[in-house]
Design an enzyme around this catalytic site. Structure first.
Site, mmCIF file in Angstrom:
data_model
loop_
_atom_site.group_PDB
_atom_site.id
_atom_site.type_symbol
_atom_site.label_atom_id
_atom_site.label_comp_id
_atom_site.label_asym_id
_atom_site.label_seq_id
_atom_site.Cartn_x
_atom_site.Cartn_y
_atom_site.Cartn_z
ATOM 1 C CE1 TYR A 63 27.865 28.388 44.340
ATOM 2 C CE2 TYR A 63 27.170 29.680 42.453
ATOM 3 C CZ TYR A 63 28.171 29.089 43.182
ATOM 4 O OH TYR A 63 29.470 29.205 42.772
ATOM 5 C CG HIS A 68 30.920 23.697 42.239
ATOM 6 N ND1 HIS A 68 29.684 24.095 42.687
ATOM 7 C CD2 HIS A 68 31.768 24.656 42.674
ATOM 8 C CE1 HIS A 68 29.785 25.235 43.350
ATOM 9 N NE2 HIS A 68 31.040 25.594 43.368
ATOM 10 C CB SER A 90 36.091 35.675 46.079
ATOM 11 O OG SER A 90 34.999 34.883 46.463
ATOM 12 N N PRO A 91 36.784 38.281 43.465
ATOM 13 C CG PRO A 91 36.028 39.485 41.612
ATOM 14 C CD PRO A 91 35.690 38.304 42.480
ATOM 15 N NE ARG A 94 35.918 33.555 50.058
ATOM 16 C CZ ARG A 94 35.124 32.708 49.397
ATOM 17 N NH1 ARG A 94 33.835 32.953 49.341
ATOM 18 N NH2 ARG A 94 35.614 31.646 48.781
ATOM 19 N N GLY A 95 34.559 40.824 49.871
ATOM 20 C CA GLY A 95 34.117 42.078 50.462
ATOM 21 C C GLY A 95 35.207 42.862 51.156
ATOM 22 C CG PHE A 96 39.743 42.640 53.090
ATOM 23 C CD1 PHE A 96 39.738 43.111 54.392
ATOM 24 C CD2 PHE A 96 40.899 42.809 52.327
ATOM 25 C CE1 PHE A 96 40.860 43.740 54.929
ATOM 26 C CE2 PHE A 96 42.019 43.429 52.855
ATOM 27 C CZ PHE A 96 42.004 43.901 54.157
#
Length: 328
Positions: free
Chosen positions: A55, A121, A200-201, A204-206
């Protein structure tokens, strides 16, 4: 904050994915704002912080180290190796010598003498998983790492790794619109006593309900490369959102809270690590730990958003080739 077990640790059921404070979702927030968010997370009861060497090519670990080193005893620190930056490029390297070198670098950036949970990872297919995990067992014996995790692997790979050294946690994407872990990994984790950590629960913003126009995403936003966020596919997926938002309204919670409550309902061995750069969203996320969902609500959600109703894959072909997860 409710807690759940991760190897030898009790960690907050909702942790913090730190990635987007440095990486992947367009321009990261200014240093001062990022540090304020990390401190607020700790104040709100989050005790599970997730970062990685990849990251920001080390910048995220440095940020976490600068900000939270003085409070090191208050939280479970997770980072990752085996995927890092070399000359501005992502490189997967699971060779034992590289993993041990990466551990030393992460310790320096994080300003700590130990990493609580150190993930591989990505599995480097050129190196047997047994060799990579065996190498990570060395810093465990040395006290530099307390538990080993894996990211984006299948149930079969998890079992092979676990036979070499106990795997405390397996991390992969999981939400109403990404259900791949239900094929085998969730059950394998349950059987082995391995925590399942959902990244990403909020899809990813959706599932936050705020992203209605993907043309507003920055040029370097990772989602631009993801099939589900391609304009034609996203337009179809948006048709699912109004019904979903209506269910959240019935329950008097935010859409993001509903997404997190659903993930936590999947089992007592499941934790969620949503990421955000906004303190308001962080506070909303923390409150989701107290939301219980009825069987009828769960059924409505799963009928609305599932593998058959979502359009587009979660990764493009290149990214998909780099993971070992089961696919529908």
């Amino acid at each position: 904050m409710k807690t759940r077990r991760v190897g030898p640790f009790e960690a907050s059921a909702i942790g913090l994915g730190c990635m987007n404070l440095s990486h992947a979702y367009g321009t990261p927030p200014p240093e001062e704002a990022a540090q304020a968010l990390l401190r607020e997370a700790l104040d709100l009861g989050i005790t599970f912080f997730d970062t990685a060497a990849l990251y920001g090519f080390g910048a995220n670990e440095e940020l976490v180290g600068r900000t939270l080193a003085a409070d090191r005893e208050k939280f479970v620190l997770a980072s990752k190796c085996g995927l890092h930056g070399v000359d501005g490029q992502r490189v997967v390297d699971g060779r034992p010598a590289t993993l041990k070198w990466s551990c030393e670098q992460s310790l320096k950036r994080l300003r700590t003498d130990r990493i609580d949970l150190f993930y591989l990872h990505r599995w480097d297919r050129n190196v047997p998983i047994e060799d990579s995990v065996g190498a990570l067992a060395d810093p465990v014996r040395e006290g530099k790492v307390r538990a080993i995790g894996l990211s984006e692997v299948s149930a079969a790979t998890l079992r092979r790794a676990h036979a070499v050294h106990p795997i405390a946690a397996l991390q992969t994407e999981y939400s109403l619109w990404t259900r791949n872990p239900e094929i085998a990994v969730l059950q394998a984790c349950r059987e082995l006593g391995t925590a399942f950590v959902a990244f990403s629960p909020v899809a990813r913003g959706f599932l936050g309900g705020e992203l209605r126009d993907v043309s507003t995403l920055e040029a370097k936003d990772l989602r631009r490369s993801m099939p589900r966020f391609e304009p034609a596919n996203y337009a179809v997926n948006l048709k699912l959102l109004d019904g979903y938002v209506a269910i959240a309204a019935e329950l008097q919670c935010t859409p993001a809270q509903l997404a997190l409550a659903w993930v936590l309902s999947r089992g007592e061995h499941v934790l969620a690590i949503p990421g955000t750069s906004k303190i308001a969203h962080l506070r909303d996320n923390v409150a989701a730990a107290d939301i219980g969902l009825s069987a009828s609500t769960l059924a409505r959600l799963e009928a609305l958003i599932n593998v058959r109703t979502v359009t587009g894959g979660r990764y493009d072909a290149a990214a998909q080739a780099g993971v070992d997860t089961e696919e529908f």
